[in-house]
Enzyme design. Structure first.
Site, short mmCIF file in Angstrom:
data_model
loop_
_atom_site.label_atom_id
_atom_site.label_comp_id
_atom_site.label_asym_id
_atom_site.label_seq_id
_atom_site.Cartn_x
_atom_site.Cartn_y
_atom_site.Cartn_z
N ARG A 78 29.13 16.41 47.51
CA ARG A 78 28.03 15.50 46.68
C ARG A 78 28.48 13.90 46.84
O ARG A 78 27.50 13.24 46.37
CB ARG A 78 28.14 16.14 45.22
CG ARG A 78 29.29 15.77 44.74
CD ARG A 78 29.23 16.26 43.22
NE ARG A 78 29.06 17.74 43.32
CZ ARG A 78 29.09 18.51 42.16
NH1 ARG A 78 28.69 17.93 40.94
NH2 ARG A 78 28.84 19.81 42.18
N LYS A 137 39.50 32.47 46.78
CA LYS A 137 39.90 33.00 45.66
C LYS A 137 39.97 31.86 44.41
O LYS A 137 40.03 30.89 44.84
CB LYS A 137 41.40 33.56 45.51
CG LYS A 137 42.66 32.80 45.53
CD LYS A 137 43.88 33.23 45.38
CE LYS A 137 44.93 32.54 45.38
NZ LYS A 137 45.08 31.60 44.12
N HIS A 191 44.77 33.90 52.23
CA HIS A 191 45.45 33.12 53.45
C HIS A 191 46.77 33.98 53.79
O HIS A 191 47.18 33.96 54.68
CB HIS A 191 45.82 31.75 53.20
CG HIS A 191 46.67 31.30 52.20
ND1 HIS A 191 46.34 31.32 50.68
CD2 HIS A 191 47.93 31.16 52.34
CE1 HIS A 191 47.33 31.12 50.04
NE2 HIS A 191 48.61 30.92 50.94
N LYS A 193 49.15 35.04 57.84
CA LYS A 193 50.52 34.69 58.17
C LYS A 193 51.04 35.63 59.24
O LYS A 193 50.89 36.93 59.23
CB LYS A 193 51.51 34.78 56.85
CG LYS A 193 51.00 33.82 55.80
CD LYS A 193 52.08 33.72 54.73
CE LYS A 193 51.78 32.72 53.57
NZ LYS A 193 52.17 31.53 54.09
N GLU A 211 57.94 29.85 43.96
CA GLU A 211 57.60 28.52 44.41
C GLU A 211 58.57 27.58 43.49
O GLU A 211 59.05 27.76 42.34
CB GLU A 211 56.20 28.05 43.90
CG GLU A 211 55.18 28.94 44.83
CD GLU A 211 53.72 28.48 44.28
OE1 GLU A 211 53.29 27.50 44.63
OE2 GLU A 211 52.96 29.58 43.78
N ASP A 241 46.47 34.14 39.56
CA ASP A 241 46.61 33.49 40.49
C ASP A 241 47.17 33.95 41.60
O ASP A 241 46.89 33.73 42.98
CB ASP A 241 47.48 32.03 40.36
CG ASP A 241 47.36 30.93 41.30
OD1 ASP A 241 46.03 30.65 41.71
OD2 ASP A 241 48.30 30.79 41.41
N HIS A 270 47.26 37.90 46.34
CA HIS A 270 48.12 37.90 47.41
C HIS A 270 49.03 38.98 47.23
O HIS A 270 49.40 39.76 48.39
CB HIS A 270 49.04 36.48 47.29
CG HIS A 270 48.11 35.35 47.50
ND1 HIS A 270 47.24 35.11 48.25
CD2 HIS A 270 48.33 34.20 46.84
CE1 HIS A 270 46.57 33.94 48.22
NE2 HIS A 270 47.28 33.24 47.46
N LYS A 311 56.54 29.97 39.30
CA LYS A 311 56.81 28.54 39.43
C LYS A 311 58.01 28.04 39.11
O LYS A 311 58.80 28.60 38.17
CB LYS A 311 55.62 27.94 38.86
CG LYS A 311 54.19 28.24 39.08
CD LYS A 311 53.73 27.47 40.25
CE LYS A 311 52.33 27.52 40.42
NZ LYS A 311 51.73 26.87 41.63
#
Length: 492
Positions: A51, A150, A180, A184, A218, A237, A242, A341
């Protein structure tokens, strides 16, 4: 050694959300790498749509910066970059209103013979409105395909709503739900290891495998995604998509052929065979945590609440699960899943831990005999390790040691590992759905996840804190320790 490059047919890739992070960080750099390797045809086009009232020249400046920021300068020449930028066009259009859509129609009518791929790199709230307009403006017919990212919903009910909205315009065979992780190199090598070698498949069952560990860790926090993340959490998430997809590839039966529906049929059977986790057993089989302030390699780091800017939140940043598959192949074999995380390292890997030998013929001086393990590393250094017991070299008797047969794909093949998006976008252009999720897969995953979310909502006291820079709450370690097993860091 060089990889074999297979060009794709002429195409027009239309990226909605073309100024967003995904387009700048992954899609444009990934397509540029494919162009450098000679995989894009001369008449392959890329049309950015957002936009933002940009001119084509302004968008080309954005695309140029995306390339220079995310592709090493040593990988390309100035001439190659100009050739790639010449493929790109830009249209200002609103995904949630009709403004600019006639311009998009006119842009695509210049090359009506090309395959049109519409990549929705937007928030899921725009999936339905964009697809509705693609249909209404006559852009969804023929071989046109749509790619959706997702999250596909936040529970079973909303996932069905998203799927209904997309499916009202595009038939299932032209819908590509992208994960994704499935692009891999190491994930696809998991299928090669199982189904192209006589060594592993006869052992791939409860008689020979003790347990399976899947870790997606992560080291970073939620960074700029705190607003989104607080409405999602680690279970939605990472686990729902995944990690369950990785579990399916480990556990599925051999498909009759390596074709899209044959593979996805077998993955669906795994999802439907998962033992339910609900209010009756969630406290025993799940651990959820949230990081508090701690330290990483770069020094002190804030806690989740500090990054969120809130006084309280029940959103989990860490999940550990003990999962069981109720079928003949896997009866009694636990699958331990862990993601979070602000953990000590960024690492994603699958560990297949085989059963110990039933009897040792060696005396005590030989040392302990460890179980064999197959470790599939997804990141950061994609590769495979097979841990075996061997004799420690030298005189002085029989001393045993566990050592890995180690194959790093980068060193073994001497080529750059393509990013997952590079492979997946070209698979969409080819019309190959093997590495994409089917509607019934997505909904089966939510059917299993929803009772866990409901159990957690009923028992908010189950949320445990952990110090940033550690491997999560102590309960996550106890989840395995009580079974006489332990998490294996770096496959060791």
């Amino acid at each position: 050694m060089t990889s074999r490059v297979i060009p794709v047919d002429p195409f027009t890739l239309v990226v909605f959300g073309a100024t967003g992070d995904l387009a700048r960080r992954k899609l444009l750099p990934g397509l540029f790498h494919r162009d450098i390797d000679g995989q894009l045809p001369d008449d392959g086009r890329i049309v950015g749509v957002s936009r933002g009232p940009l001119t084509v020249a302004q968008y080309l400046d954005l695309a140029r910066k995306a390339i220079t920021d995310h592709v090493p300068a040593a990988d390309y020449s100035a001439a190659q970059l100009e050739v790639f930028l010449a493929r790109i066009d830009y249209v200002t259009a609103d995904g949630d209103a009709d403004g600019g859509w006639p311009d998009l129609v006119a842009c695509l009518q210049r090359t009506p013979q090309l395959v049109n791929v519409f990549y929705l790199a937007t928030g899921p709230a725009l999936f339905g409105p964009i697809c509705e307009r693609l249909g209404r403006f006559g852009l969804a017919g023929g071989t046109a395909r749509v790619v959706v990212e997702k999250p596909i919903g936040r529970d079973l009910e909303t996932a069905r709503m998203v799927n209904d909205a997309v499916g009202a315009v595009f038939p299932e065979e032209r819908v590509y739900r992208i994960d994704h992780y499935l692009g891999k190199e190491a994930v696809q090598n998991l299928m090669a290891l199982r189904f192209a070698n006589g060594l592993f498949e006869p052992l791939w069952n409860a008689a020979h495998i003790d347990h399976v560990q899947i870790t997606v860790a992560e080291s970073l926090g939620v960074e700029g995604r705190a607003g989104y993340y607080d409405h999602a959490g680690a279970l939605r998430d990472m686990v729902q998509n995944h990690m369950l997809q990785l579990l399916c590839l480990v556990a599925m039966e051999p498909p009759a052929k390596l074709e899209a529906d044959a593979v996805r049929d077998e993955k669906l059977k795994v999802l439907r065979a998962l033992k339910p986790i609900d209010e009756t057993n969630a406290a025993h089989n799940t651990v959820r945590g949230q990081y508090r302030p701690g330290a990483s390699a770069g020094g002190a780091v804030p806690g989740y609440l500090e990054e969120l800017g809130a006084a309280s939140s029940l959103t989990e940043t860490f999940v550990a699960l003990k999962v069981e598959i109720q079928n003949w192949r896997w009866a009694g074999v636990p699958f331990y899943l862990r993601t979070g995380k602000r953990l000590p390292a960024r690492v994603s890997e699958i560990v297949i831990s085989f059963r110990r030998i039933p009897h040792s013929v060696f005396d005590g001086q030989a040392g302990p005999i460890d179980a064999n393990r197959l470790v599939i590393r997804l990141q950061p250094d994609e590769g495979v390790k097979l841990w075996l017991m061997t004799k420690d070299p030298g005189p002085g008797g029989m001393r045993l040691r566990s050592v890995p047969l180690d194959m790093s794909f980068a060193s073994a093949f001497g080529v750059r590992n393509p990013d997952a998006y590079e492979r997946l976008v070209l698979d969409v252009i080819r019309g190959n759905q093997t590495l994409f999720m089917r509607r019934d897969e997505v909904e089966a995953a939510w059917t299993w996840i929803d009772p866990i979310l409901q159990a957690w909502a009923a028992s908010p006291d189950l949320l445990r804190s952990y110090t940033a820079g550690t491997w999560g709450p102590s309960a996550g370690i106890a989840l395995m320790e009580r079974d006489g097993r332990t998490w294996l860091e770096d496959g060791a």
